[in-house]
Design an enzyme around this catalytic site. Sequence first.
Site, PDB file in Angstrom:
ATOM      1  N   GLU A 347      -3.178 -10.052   3.507  1.00 17.81           N
ATOM      2  CA  GLU A 347      -3.549  -8.625   3.929  1.00 17.81           C
ATOM      3  C   GLU A 347      -4.201  -8.336   3.415  1.00 17.81           C
ATOM      4  O   GLU A 347      -5.036  -7.725   3.898  1.00 17.81           O
ATOM      5  CB  GLU A 347      -1.901  -7.952   4.152  1.00 17.81           C
ATOM      6  CG  GLU A 347      -2.487  -6.214   4.905  1.00 17.81           C
ATOM      7  CD  GLU A 347      -2.970  -5.001   3.949  1.00 17.81           C
ATOM      8  OE1 GLU A 347      -3.455  -3.963   3.824  1.00 17.81           O
ATOM      9  OE2 GLU A 347      -2.572  -5.654   2.307  1.00 17.81           O
ATOM     10  N   HIS A 446      -2.588  -1.878  -6.592  1.00 16.74           N
ATOM     11  CA  HIS A 446      -3.591  -2.624  -7.218  1.00 16.74           C
ATOM     12  C   HIS A 446      -4.612  -3.160  -8.757  1.00 16.74           C
ATOM     13  O   HIS A 446      -5.174  -3.575  -8.647  1.00 16.74           O
ATOM     14  CB  HIS A 446      -5.284  -2.773  -6.673  1.00 16.74           C
ATOM     15  CG  HIS A 446      -5.087  -3.160  -4.656  1.00 16.74           C
ATOM     16  ND1 HIS A 446      -5.893  -2.516  -4.130  1.00 16.74           N
ATOM     17  CD2 HIS A 446      -3.543  -3.261  -3.926  1.00 16.74           C
ATOM     18  CE1 HIS A 446      -5.565  -2.856  -3.026  1.00 16.74           C
ATOM     19  NE2 HIS A 446      -3.776  -3.166  -2.332  1.00 16.74           N
TER      20      HIS A 446
HETATM   21 ZN    ZN Z   1      -0.449  -3.374   0.590  1.00 13.83          ZN
END
Ligand code: ZN
Length: 483
Positions: A347, A446
């Site tokens: 993804e 992230h």
């Molecule tokens: Zn994600």
Amino acid sequence: MRFVEAFLGTSLLAAGTVLALALGVGAQTRPGPAPEGPLELAANLARLRDAALTSDYAWRQVAYLTQNIGPRLAGSPQAEAAVNYVAGELRRLGLEVTLQKVMVPHWVRGEETAALTDYPSMAPKTTQKIVLTALGGSVATPSDGLTAEVVVVNNFDELQALGRDRVAGKIVLFNAKFDQRLADNGFAGQAYGQAVVYRGIGASAAARLGAVAALNRSAGGADYRLPHTGALRYADDAPKIPAAAVASEDADLIAHLTSEGKVRMHLVLTPQTLPDAVSYNVIGDLKGSEHPEQIVIVSGHLDSWDLGTGAIDDGAGVVVAMQAAQLLRQLNLRPKRTLRVIAWMNEENGSRGGLAYAADHKSEIAKHFAAIETDLGAGHPLGFNAQGKPEILTLLQPLALILQSQGAGVTRLVEETGSDIGPLGAAGVPTFAPIQDSRTYFNYHHTAADTLDKVNPKELQENCAVVAALAYTLASMPQSLPR
Ligand SMILES: [Zn+2]
């Protein structure tokens, strides 16, 4: 419907009546076999919810994925280990498991350092360290780095206004701030969307004007000098230049100094893009009792970024999906339709898994009854989002009433729910996602701090309850959803 709400906490009969009304079925008029009437459905949903709220299954799974396996960037050995682990776990639950082959980008982070080497009032023999991280997919600088003046813009208009004369040969910093107030008010996704565009296409925009590298202020919440990585997309019509995200504190520092005079930066980024690698979507089916050919997907993405261990993005989503199947086995529930657990691959930097699934199942889209994906962390769920026809929310109102007991009764119609199920949604499959408290999600998203401690076990259980109940309702409803 408000007047019946008061009954629902204590009376399954009332819930059953509401279900019968909303589902448009009278038990006595329903033709054919009726293994589970509305009353029984309501009772089973309550059992599912209660079992989810006391189970530690999902927590143990996300602990294993993050602590034992670790970061799971597509193409990495850990991603491969995660595929094997989840496949094995789903088999242990008695699911029919297949691995769908997907070719994925294989990008490997290298060295990433930067320092300001010249700036107003710089003391002799000093530099200022800059905290940054390469964007996924970035090309490298020369191995000993590059040195150039930095220009700061707040948006694309400012970049264009500078023009080639003042951009060529320089490093461009896109300094768009993540709007924490939006996030604090329940619009974290929107805040992210506003900031992330510079990470996505900033490098190519700067390269078109001759820039030698591009930086973006991290698309996420600030405070602990954490840079947030993420994918970039090089355009075909621009040279590929190295790109990195700087911590927001460092973006402020650079912006301050450039307002006083010339600032030069030495930048070293040595990532590598290797040939595409073989990987897999992990698919596990719990066959339906009446319509095994009809599929309800419940999913999360198994790959993660490499800086942290991918706990909230998206280990949590994967284990919430796994737990839906685990609960059905534990309670010996077998819905009419097939429950298909999917742990998507890639993804984060290519979406190859979601795209490959939709392409490979193009002729079977009509058999896909609905798809759910959890990919916004593991925060307290407030209800669920649906993408599709508005009538869907009316049909699912009885479920929402049951979920109110855990504070998760909100239903909303949205344009998109999850990126891996996006292609299915675009093809007409109704798609869903839990609505999660995401006020702090983008602080860690992230970054190196996306680790297991960011998952609250109780809130993870709450998400499991919402998703399991939603999946079970969809797999059990007597009628089809409008599309
Ligand atoms: Zn994600």
